[in-house]
Every structure is written in structure tokens, then in C-alpha cells.
Design an enzyme around this catalytic site. Structure first.
Site, PDB file in Angstrom:
ATOM      1  NE  ARG A 208      14.697  85.302  76.202  1.00  0.00           N
ATOM      2  CZ  ARG A 208      15.792  85.928  75.747  1.00  0.00           C
ATOM      3  NH1 ARG A 208      16.870  85.367  75.772  1.00  0.00           N
ATOM      4  NH2 ARG A 208      15.972  87.263  75.620  1.00  0.00           N
ATOM      5  CG  PHE A 225      25.002  75.579  75.693  1.00  0.00           C
ATOM      6  CD1 PHE A 225      26.261  75.450  75.632  1.00  0.00           C
ATOM      7  CD2 PHE A 225      24.354  74.581  74.336  1.00  0.00           C
ATOM      8  CE1 PHE A 225      27.070  74.631  75.327  1.00  0.00           C
ATOM      9  CE2 PHE A 225      25.238  73.635  74.020  1.00  0.00           C
ATOM     10  CZ  PHE A 225      26.571  73.653  74.179  1.00  0.00           C
ATOM     11  CG  ASP A 247      25.649  78.259  80.910  1.00  0.00           C
ATOM     12  OD1 ASP A 247      24.910  78.647  79.973  1.00  0.00           O
ATOM     13  OD2 ASP A 247      26.792  78.486  81.481  1.00  0.00           O
ATOM     14  CG  ASN A 274      31.751  70.147  78.218  1.00  0.00           C
ATOM     15  OD1 ASN A 274      31.043  70.330  77.413  1.00  0.00           O
ATOM     16  ND2 ASN A 274      33.204  70.469  77.989  1.00  0.00           N
ATOM     17  CB  ALA A 275      26.403  71.323  76.947  1.00  0.00           C
ATOM     18  CG  ASP A 295      20.926  79.638  72.432  1.00  0.00           C
ATOM     19  OD1 ASP A 295      21.519  79.839  71.358  1.00  0.00           O
ATOM     20  OD2 ASP A 295      20.562  80.669  73.414  1.00  0.00           O
ATOM     21  CB  CYS A 335      24.775  82.908  68.178  1.00  0.00           C
ATOM     22  SG  CYS A 335      26.091  82.183  69.196  1.00  0.00           S
TER      23      CYS A 335
HETATM   24  C1  LIG Z   1      24.360  81.725  73.587  1.00  0.00           C
HETATM   25  S1  LIG Z   1      24.321  81.618  75.342  1.00  0.00           S
HETATM   26  C2  LIG Z   1      22.797  80.927  75.716  1.00  0.00           C
HETATM   27  C3  LIG Z   1      21.826  81.980  75.998  1.00  0.00           C
HETATM   28  C4  LIG Z   1      20.408  81.512  76.609  1.00  0.00           C
HETATM   29  N1  LIG Z   1      19.727  80.438  75.786  1.00  0.00           N
HETATM   30  C5  LIG Z   1      19.573  82.478  76.651  1.00  0.00           C
HETATM   31  O1  LIG Z   1      18.444  82.986  76.153  1.00  0.00           O
HETATM   32  O2  LIG Z   1      19.783  83.458  77.576  1.00  0.00           O
HETATM   33  C6  LIG Z   1      25.648  80.451  75.540  1.00  0.00           C
HETATM   34  C7  LIG Z   1      25.707  79.851  76.866  1.00  0.00           C
HETATM   35  O3  LIG Z   1      26.610  78.631  76.849  1.00  0.00           O
HETATM   36  C8  LIG Z   1      27.328  78.499  77.991  1.00  0.00           C
HETATM   37  N2  LIG Z   1      28.411  77.564  77.686  1.00  0.00           N
HETATM   38  C9  LIG Z   1      29.670  77.796  76.891  1.00  0.00           C
HETATM   39  N3  LIG Z   1      30.423  76.801  76.860  1.00  0.00           N
HETATM   40  C10 LIG Z   1      29.761  75.787  77.555  1.00  0.00           C
HETATM   41  C11 LIG Z   1      30.085  74.367  77.603  1.00  0.00           C
HETATM   42  N4  LIG Z   1      31.039  73.698  77.104  1.00  0.00           N
HETATM   43  N5  LIG Z   1      28.790  73.527  78.238  1.00  0.00           N
HETATM   44  C12 LIG Z   1      27.693  74.306  78.815  1.00  0.00           C
HETATM   45  N6  LIG Z   1      27.836  75.717  78.905  1.00  0.00           N
HETATM   46  C13 LIG Z   1      28.630  76.327  77.866  1.00  0.00           C
HETATM   47  C14 LIG Z   1      27.682  80.169  78.151  1.00  0.00           C
HETATM   48  O4  LIG Z   1      28.113  80.151  79.684  1.00  0.00           O
HETATM   49  C15 LIG Z   1      26.492  80.566  78.025  1.00  0.00           C
HETATM   50  O5  LIG Z   1      25.784  80.988  78.775  1.00  0.00           O
END
Ligand SMILES: C[S@@+](CC[C@H](N)C(=O)[O-])C[C@H]1O[C@@H](n2cnc3c(N)ncnc32)[C@H](O)[C@@H]1O
Length: 391
Positions: A208, A225, A247, A274-275, A295, A335
Site C-alpha cells: 500500500r 478487489f 469489490d 463481480n470484478a 488483489d 495470497c
Molecule cells: C485480498 S482482499 C483485498 C484487500 C485489499 N486490497 C486491502 O488492501 O485491504 C480480497 C477482496 O476481494 C473481494 N472479492 C472476492 N471475490 C470477489 C469478486 N468476484 N469480485 C470482486 N471482489 C471480490 C473480497 O470481498 C475482498 O474484499
């Protein structure tokens, strides 16, 4: 104390400080083992290898806590290890009041995660053996940190595998629904009971900060995400003209919006989608970005899901590269410890070929230093990121 002997050949790996013993590698027990009890590990000939705990019902049957004959596992050792973990964090001068205090094997305390959010603490037990030290852990945290509250989070998968009966709740003092923490010059709201992980992705702190070095005033940025806006807020803080943050989680986005308000940042667009679909839509609309950070959550929960996960990463890289302007930057993270750095690089190579965009790697980032990993266990380096310039 229960004694076990390992099969011939296993001892070399243990002497090389690998702390796990799989069930089939155990040659004999001095008596029938009980779930979670302490154990002395010996080689086939009876020579000392280490002290740990055992759960005969799971595949990783023994986790060694001490390789030192003079330091057997007891309450005192657990206490000492937590204090040592805290001393290490103090030496890191982390520019935040939120940090990981205990990182399981990385702090020689397998099965224990402790995250500190200002005056509050989140604890997670992921093995039966460590769960038995719960009282000692809580007592020590109170002694070391003098917190206002300690909250126990549960990891459902670990509970099921290890057969732990635990529920979430406050273990000490009081824990409010929301806590305001700071990281560098930004503030973030944390909701320990409702939040993902223990409330925040502490492991991405370094990345970050790194993203700040790439963002120029007036840039257009994309945080895919985004969760509660970890990257988006940093991009906006650097003067980006516009940041798009996507997200799938409504609660995370709501917190993200409030985080932006608290920090006086108004140029972030929060999108619930959905990303995968959203990236396609952005491309269709012809949108292009100067900095793109992707991410995603862990796509590979086990080694069988690696091929599918790689397809997911490849699609994200293809979409991300297309959306990045020439001379712009893109980062992709994994991750999951089943996805290696080499996997990520290969996926990027394939995506670069497919979209006919040359890229050069400008940096690699990893989980921040309060999440140390064990050299002998490459799988403890779970978070990797590759940053490229799109040419
Ligand atoms: C690893 S975390 C991201 C952390 C963030 N970059 C941070 O620094 O705080 C992954 C994120 O992906 C989201 N997520 C999971 N599946 C998703 C999808 N299909 N489309 C969009 N977001 C999604 C989750 O809600 C979560 O917030």
C-alpha cells in the site's frame, strides 16, 4: 510426556528446522496419543529432535514449537515467545498502530494469530494444540499490551479440520464494533467481529505504501478487489484525479466510503460488482488507467484447485493489462501459498503474449515484515505481488 519416534529419513528435515510431521511419518508412540497433548519428538534411534504438540486426527499430526532441548513446551515458553514476538515488532518501527503481533509458525507459535488494532486485539487459534494454551495467551497479551479488549475470531476451516469447538466473542475487556486505526497518514475503520480476516489486510501494508511511488497527480487509478479501500485511499492521497474501486462485498465498500470521508478524499468511485465482469465492462467502454492494482482473494485453497486458480489469475492479468495505459503500471497479487511467484510470472508472461503488450517487471512485493516466513517452509510466504510497467 508422550514420546514419538519418526521414520528413518524424516529426521533430516526436522533437524533442518522444518516444524511439521505428517501422520504417516510417525514410526511409533510411547502410548496412545490424545488430541492436543504435548509431545517429545525423537528420531528412529531415540535421539531428541524437538518439542511440540500432536493432533493424531489430522494430516499435519505434529507441530514442533521448540528445537531446543533446554526449552520444553509449557506455559512459560508460550509466554516468552509472545514477548519475543512483541520485542521484534517494536524493532520494526511500523508506521501504524495496527500490526500482526504473532504470525503462527513465523513466530514459532504454530496455530496462533494475533493482530493488534490500536488498543484492541484480535486472536485466532487454528490448531487444537495451540487452543489448549488459550488462557495463557490471553493472560500474556493482557500483561504485554494492556489492551482495552481482546476478541476471538474463528477460522471455520481450521475449526473443522482440527476439531476445535470455539465461537467468536470477547475474551477480555470490551471490544467496540468499530475501531479507528492509522497507517502512515491515513485512517481506517476496522470492524473486528464483522470484518474479513481479523478486520484488515495488514499483510499488504508495504504494498500500500509502495503504490504511492507510482501514482502521479492527475492519474486515473483502478483498485480491483478493493475491500475497504486500502490501495484506493493511498492512490487518492497521492493526488489521483479519479480512483475506481471495485469489490463484491457491500459491507466492505460501505466502510471504504466512510474511510474516504474520514480522510477527506472525495475522488473515489466505489463500485459493487463481480470484478471479472466489471473489468470486461470497463474495457468495452474503452476506459484506460495509469495504475491498476489487482488483489484478489485466495483462488487456490488447496493444491487441487491450482489449475483453476491459474485460469482466474490469467484472466485478471489479461483484463488488467488491456486496461493499463502505455507507460502505466499494473500489480497482480496472490495470497494463496499454493500459487508461487513463478506461477504469477508465468501467468503474466502468457497474458502479455495474448494481449500483445510488452511488460517489464519493476518490483515484487510480499507480506510485510510483521508477517515473517520460515525459510524451510516456502508455503509460509503466502502473499506475493508482481508489479509491471506496461510498454
Ligand atoms: C485480498 S482482499 C483485498 C484487500 C485489499 N486490497 C486491502 O488492501 O485491504 C480480497 C477482496 O476481494 C473481494 N472479492 C472476492 N471475490 C470477489 C469478486 N468476484 N469480485 C470482486 N471482489 C471480490 C473480497 O470481498 C475482498 O474484499
Amino acid at each position: 510426556m508422550l514420546q514419538i519416534r519418526v521414520k528413518p529419513g524424516v529426521e533430516d528435515r526436522i533437524r533442518g528446522f522444518f516444524p511439521w510431521i505428517y501422520r504417516p511419518e510417525i514410526a511409533s508412540f510411547s502410548r496412545k496419543p490424545k488430541k492436543g497433548e504435548l509431545v517429545v519428538v525423537r528420531d528412529f534411534g531415540g535421539r531428541f529432535l524437538g518439542y511440540g504438540y500432536i493432533n493424531p486426527e489430522v494430516s499435519i499430526a505434529v507441530r514442533i514449537i521448540s528445537f531446543d532441548k533446554e526449552r520444553p513446551v509449557n506455559e512459560q515458553l508460550i509466554k516468552d515467545r509472545i514477548k519475543e514476538a512483541y520485542d521484534y515488532r517494536k524493532r520494526l518501527y511500523i508506521n501504524s498502530n495496527a500490526f500482526r503481533l504473532v504470525h503462527s509458525e513465523g513466530d514459532l507459535l504454530p496455530g496462533l494469530i494475533v493482530d493488534v488494532y490500536g488498543e484492541y486485539v484480535a486472536v485466532e487459534f487454528t490448531t487444537y494444540g495451540m487452543y489448549r494454551f488459550k488462557d495463557t495467551v490471553v493472560k500474556t497479551l493482557v500483561e504485554v499490551l494492556n489492551p482495552k479488549g481482546i476478541y476471538e475470531k474463528v477460522n471455520q476451516t481450521a475449526l473443522k479440520v482440527e476439531g476445535i469447538e470455539a465461537s467468536e466473542g470477547t475474551l477480555y475487556g470490551e471490544v467496540p464494533e468499530e475501531i479507528l486505526i492509522w497507517e502512515h497518514d491515513l485512517k481506517f475503520l476496522i470492524n473486528i467481529p464483522e470484518g474479513q480476516k481479523t478486520g484488515f489486510f495488514l499483510d499488504q501494508r508495504y504494498a500500500r505504501k509502495f503504490v504511492r511511488s507510482l501514482v502521479e497527480p492527475e492519474d486515473v487509478c483502478l483498485d480491483v478487489f478493493c475491500h475497504t479501500g486500502g490501495f484506493a485511499l493511498n492512490m487518492a492521497k497521492m493526488g489521483a484525479k479519479r480512483v475506481v474501486a471495485v469489490d463484491i462485498s457491500e459491507p466492505a465498500l460501505k466502510v471504504g466510503e466512510r474511510n474516504a470521508q474520514i480522510n477527506g478524499l472525495s475522488n473515489i468511485e466505489w463500485v459493487k460488482a463481480n470484478a471479472f465482469d466489471f473489468l470486461r465492462e470497463l474495457d468495452r467502454k474503452g476506459e484506460r488507467f495509469d495504475v491498476v492494482v489487482i488483489d484478489p482473494p485466495s483462488f487456490a485453497k488447496n493444491r487441487h484447485s491450482v489449475p483453476n486458480a491459474l485460469r482466474g489469475y490469467k484472466e485478471l492479468c489479461v483484463r488488467g493489462l488491456k486496461l493499463t495505459k502505455r507507460g502505466g503500471y499494473m500489480a497482480i497479487f496472490s495470497c494463496s501459498f499454493h500459487i508461487t511467484e513463478e506461477h504469477l510470472l508465468n501467468v503474466l508472461r502468457e497474458a502479455s503474449y495474448d494481449v500483445r503488450r510488452q511488460v517489464r517487471v519493476i518490483a515484487k512485493t510480499y507480506q510485510d515484515k510483521d508477517h515473517p516466513w520460515i525459510l524451510q517452509m516456502p508455503n509460509t510466504l503466502y502473499l506475493k505481488g508482481v508489479w509491471v510497467e506496461v510498454m
